[in-house]
Design a protein around this motif. Structure first.
Motif, PDB file in Angstrom:
ATOM      1  N   TRP A 225     -63.378  25.121  20.572  1.00  0.00           N
ATOM      2  CA  TRP A 225     -64.792  24.819  20.358  1.00  0.00           C
ATOM      3  C   TRP A 225     -65.397  23.933  21.448  1.00  0.00           C
ATOM      4  N   GLU A 226     -64.577  23.464  22.395  1.00  0.00           N
ATOM      5  CA  GLU A 226     -65.081  22.498  23.359  1.00  0.00           C
ATOM      6  C   GLU A 226     -66.174  23.058  24.266  1.00  0.00           C
ATOM      7  N   THR A 227     -66.261  24.381  24.419  1.00  0.00           N
ATOM      8  CA  THR A 227     -67.292  24.983  25.271  1.00  0.00           C
ATOM      9  C   THR A 227     -68.467  25.542  24.464  1.00  0.00           C
ATOM     10  N   LYS A 228     -68.468  25.310  23.168  1.00  0.00           N
ATOM     11  CA  LYS A 228     -69.509  25.849  22.303  1.00  0.00           C
ATOM     12  C   LYS A 228     -70.694  24.883  22.243  1.00  0.00           C
ATOM     13  N   ASP A 229     -71.912  25.411  22.450  1.00  0.00           N
ATOM     14  CA  ASP A 229     -73.110  24.586  22.289  1.00  0.00           C
ATOM     15  C   ASP A 229     -73.320  24.273  20.805  1.00  0.00           C
ATOM     16  N   MET A 230     -73.548  22.993  20.519  1.00  0.00           N
ATOM     17  CA  MET A 230     -73.698  22.567  19.131  1.00  0.00           C
ATOM     18  C   MET A 230     -74.829  21.556  19.016  1.00  0.00           C
ATOM     19  N   PRO A 231     -75.418  21.417  17.819  1.00  0.00           N
ATOM     20  CA  PRO A 231     -76.426  20.386  17.608  1.00  0.00           C
ATOM     21  C   PRO A 231     -75.872  18.989  17.888  1.00  0.00           C
ATOM     22  N   ALA A 232     -76.758  18.045  18.156  1.00  0.00           N
ATOM     23  CA  ALA A 232     -76.344  16.699  18.544  1.00  0.00           C
ATOM     24  C   ALA A 232     -75.616  15.959  17.426  1.00  0.00           C
ATOM     25  N   ASN A 233     -75.823  16.359  16.173  1.00  0.00           N
ATOM     26  CA  ASN A 233     -75.182  15.674  15.053  1.00  0.00           C
ATOM     27  C   ASN A 233     -73.816  16.265  14.692  1.00  0.00           C
ATOM     28  N   VAL A 234     -73.248  17.098  15.591  1.00  0.00           N
ATOM     29  CA  VAL A 234     -71.917  17.680  15.387  1.00  0.00           C
ATOM     30  C   VAL A 234     -70.944  17.066  16.392  1.00  0.00           C
ATOM     31  N   ARG A 235     -69.839  16.537  15.887  1.00  0.00           N
ATOM     32  CA  ARG A 235     -68.761  16.046  16.752  1.00  0.00           C
ATOM     33  C   ARG A 235     -67.627  17.062  16.760  1.00  0.00           C
ATOM     34  N   HIS A 236     -66.998  17.225  17.937  1.00  0.00           N
ATOM     35  CA  HIS A 236     -65.852  18.119  18.056  1.00  0.00           C
ATOM     36  C   HIS A 236     -64.589  17.286  18.162  1.00  0.00           C
ATOM     37  N   ARG A 237     -63.617  17.556  17.306  1.00  0.00           N
ATOM     38  CA  ARG A 237     -62.399  16.762  17.242  1.00  0.00           C
ATOM     39  C   ARG A 237     -61.260  17.365  18.057  1.00  0.00           C
ATOM     40  N   GLY A 238     -61.275  18.690  18.306  1.00  0.00           N
ATOM     41  CA  GLY A 238     -60.141  19.344  18.954  1.00  0.00           C
ATOM     42  C   GLY A 238     -59.046  19.655  17.942  1.00  0.00           C
ATOM     43  N   HIS A 239     -57.842  19.918  18.448  1.00  0.00           N
ATOM     44  CA  HIS A 239     -56.737  20.269  17.562  1.00  0.00           C
ATOM     45  C   HIS A 239     -56.448  19.122  16.605  1.00  0.00           C
ATOM     46  N   VAL A 240     -56.332  19.448  15.318  1.00  0.00           N
ATOM     47  CA  VAL A 240     -56.015  18.463  14.292  1.00  0.00           C
ATOM     48  C   VAL A 240     -54.605  18.769  13.791  1.00  0.00           C
ATOM     49  N   TYR A 241     -53.688  17.856  14.021  1.00  0.00           N
ATOM     50  CA  TYR A 241     -52.303  18.084  13.640  1.00  0.00           C
ATOM     51  C   TYR A 241     -52.150  18.054  12.121  1.00  0.00           C
ATOM     52  N   THR A 242     -51.117  18.738  11.633  1.00  0.00           N
ATOM     53  CA  THR A 242     -50.898  18.834  10.200  1.00  0.00           C
ATOM     54  C   THR A 242     -50.842  17.462   9.542  1.00  0.00           C
ATOM     55  N   ALA A 243     -50.229  16.499  10.218  1.00  0.00           N
ATOM     56  CA  ALA A 243     -50.112  15.158   9.649  1.00  0.00           C
ATOM     57  C   ALA A 243     -51.470  14.488   9.445  1.00  0.00           C
ATOM     58  N   GLU A 244     -52.517  14.999  10.122  1.00  0.00           N
ATOM     59  CA  GLU A 244     -53.852  14.439   9.990  1.00  0.00           C
ATOM     60  C   GLU A 244     -54.723  15.189   8.979  1.00  0.00           C
ATOM     61  N   HIS A 245     -54.233  16.300   8.457  1.00  0.00           N
ATOM     62  CA  HIS A 245     -55.059  17.146   7.603  1.00  0.00           C
ATOM     63  C   HIS A 245     -55.519  16.422   6.340  1.00  0.00           C
ATOM     64  N   ASN A 246     -54.645  15.609   5.740  1.00  0.00           N
ATOM     65  CA  ASN A 246     -55.050  14.935   4.509  1.00  0.00           C
ATOM     66  C   ASN A 246     -56.234  14.013   4.756  1.00  0.00           C
ATOM     67  N   ALA A 247     -56.161  13.207   5.805  1.00  0.00           N
ATOM     68  CA  ALA A 247     -57.268  12.304   6.108  1.00  0.00           C
ATOM     69  C   ALA A 247     -58.515  13.089   6.489  1.00  0.00           C
ATOM     70  N   PHE A 248     -58.330  14.197   7.219  1.00  0.00           N
ATOM     71  CA  PHE A 248     -59.467  15.048   7.591  1.00  0.00           C
ATOM     72  C   PHE A 248     -60.169  15.580   6.351  1.00  0.00           C
ATOM     73  N   ASN A 249     -59.391  15.906   5.311  1.00  0.00           N
ATOM     74  CA  ASN A 249     -59.974  16.452   4.089  1.00  0.00           C
ATOM     75  C   ASN A 249     -60.501  15.371   3.144  1.00  0.00           C
ATOM     76  N   CYS A 250     -59.847  14.214   3.095  1.00  0.00           N
ATOM     77  CA  CYS A 250     -60.218  13.177   2.133  1.00  0.00           C
ATOM     78  C   CYS A 250     -61.456  12.383   2.540  1.00  0.00           C
ATOM     79  N   THR A 251     -61.707  12.270   3.823  1.00  0.00           N
ATOM     80  CA  THR A 251     -62.722  11.329   4.294  1.00  0.00           C
ATOM     81  C   THR A 251     -64.153  11.855   4.209  1.00  0.00           C
ATOM     82  N   PRO A 252     -64.456  13.085   4.619  1.00  0.00           N
ATOM     83  CA  PRO A 252     -65.850  13.561   4.573  1.00  0.00           C
ATOM     84  C   PRO A 252     -66.373  13.669   3.141  1.00  0.00           C
ATOM     85  N   ARG A 253     -67.703  13.674   3.011  1.00  0.00           N
ATOM     86  CA  ARG A 253     -68.300  13.908   1.692  1.00  0.00           C
ATOM     87  C   ARG A 253     -67.935  15.303   1.191  1.00  0.00           C
TER      88      ARG A 253
END
Length: 362
Positions: A225-253
């Motif tokens: 996704w690093e070359t994709k044009d996106m709105p200013a309110n979108v952040r790109h994280r890159g590859h998310v390792y499996t060990a980070e998936h729980n925090a990735f899922n638990c934190t957002p609304r």
């Protein structure tokens, strides 16, 4: 019983969305006493982005993506009671399938395990020389990780002796609620690699709502996704390792699931992300596809969106309290009905039934 399993990667989820599925299913089967070896090629930089070390419940063999490496692992197929070729290895797919079928010992259970059945069936419809078509008469089972009745009917129409969906699920030891991690703080997060048959749906269900909700924050994770044009309110994280998936899922609304074109069209194909998010008690918004009620109850355990406008409306109305209630309900549902322990029992029963039939025939 010995299982020889030829797949994309057990050790890495890098450009390999089936990793957690393989881990969940095979770990569960190991619990039933199977002696499992997983063969994966050293390809696509996956070994440089490992999520796990070789597990205790499975022998891991990483082979060079060369003709010699291929021959070395196919030579071991004859020593297994059950040989499995999964689709989407990415290198030597035809040769692996042909080699597994040819190299299996007499009486061994031969399986094609399709983790992208809708796409495979489309290929088969357009190619009379497709290797799966050629292999079907010699296979005992086609197992899929989704698709429901449409996939079963299609595979049996092509001549499969038996086609059985073994759906994605949750391993609660791996995916579960964890404390918030502010690196992943946002109103809506999406995790998925940039693929040709997914990109347009991500534009509709993720980028369109982001453009409409300038006062809310969005996070996208995954490769490409690093070359994709996106709105200013979108952040790109890159590859998310499996060990980070729980925090990735638990934190957002809320967390978004977007099916690929083929899976959305055929239905009954919940992605691994659905169960990972539910297992973390996340509030999940999913694009609409037939069969969702089989896995999660709309408006109670999941929010369903027909398009980007629906996603935006869900976010406008979604309070933190309701998001938490939906996440708790989803977690309870998947723990009760959709764990890899249950899927492992399903596959174990299939294997035992085959053994019983073979003994009767003998």
């Amino acid at each position: 019983m010995k299982i020889a399993f030829y797949g994309s990667s057990l050790l890495s989820s890098y450009w390999n969305g089936a990793a957690t599925y393989y881990r969940g299913i095979l770990k569960a089967l190991a619990g039933h006493g199977y002696d499992i070896t997983f063969y994966e090629p050293d390809a696509f930089d996956r070994q440089q982005h490992r999520d796990i070390d070789p597990p205790a419940w499975c022998r891991s063999v990483v082979y060079p993506a060369t003709d010699e490496g291929l021959r070395s692992v196919l030579a071991e197929a004859g020593g297994a009671d059950i040989v499995v070729k999964a689709n989407g290895v990415g290198v030597f797919d035809r040769e692996l399938l042909e080699g597994v079928v040819a190299g299996a010992r007499p009486g061994a259970l031969k399986i094609f395990w399709d983790v992208d059945a809708a796409a495979t069936l489309d290929e088969m419809r357009g190619d009379a020389s497709h290797p799966v078509l050629a292999a079907l008469p010699a296979l005992d089972y086609v197992l899929t990780y989704g698709g429901g009745p449409p996939v079963i009917d299609a595979y049996q129409g092509f001549g499969a002796a038996s086609c059985v969906p073994v759906y994605n699920a949750l391993d609660p030891d791996t995916h579960h609620p964890v404390p918030r991690d502010e690196r992943f703080a946002c109103d809506l997060a999406f995790l998925g690699n940039r693929l040709p048959d997914r990109e347009a749906r991500v534009e509709e269900f993720f980028l369109k709502p982001a453009a409409a909700l300038a006062d809310q924050s969005f996070l996208i994770g995954g490769n490409g996704w690093e070359t994709k044009d996106m709105p200013a309110n979108v952040r790109h994280r890159g590859h998310v390792y499996t060990a980070e998936h729980n925090a990735f899922n638990c934190t957002p609304r809320a967390v978004l699931n977007v099916a690929r074109d083929s899976m959305a069209h055929i239905g009954f194909s919940p992605a691994t992300r659905v169960f990972e998010a539910a297992g973390a008690a996340a509030c999940l918004i999913t694009d609409a596809w037939e069969g969702i009620e089989q896995f999660l109850q709309p408006d109670h355990e999941v929010l369903v969106a027909r398009d980007g406008q629906d996603v935006a409306e869900h976010l406008r109305a979604l309070t933190p309290e309701r998001a938490e209630a939906i996440g708790r309900a989803a977690l309870a549902r998947v723990l009760a009905e959709h764990t890899y322990a249950l899927r492992g029992e399903q596959v174990h029963a299939l294997f035992q039934a085959h053994v019983a039939r073979a003994r009767e025939a003998a």
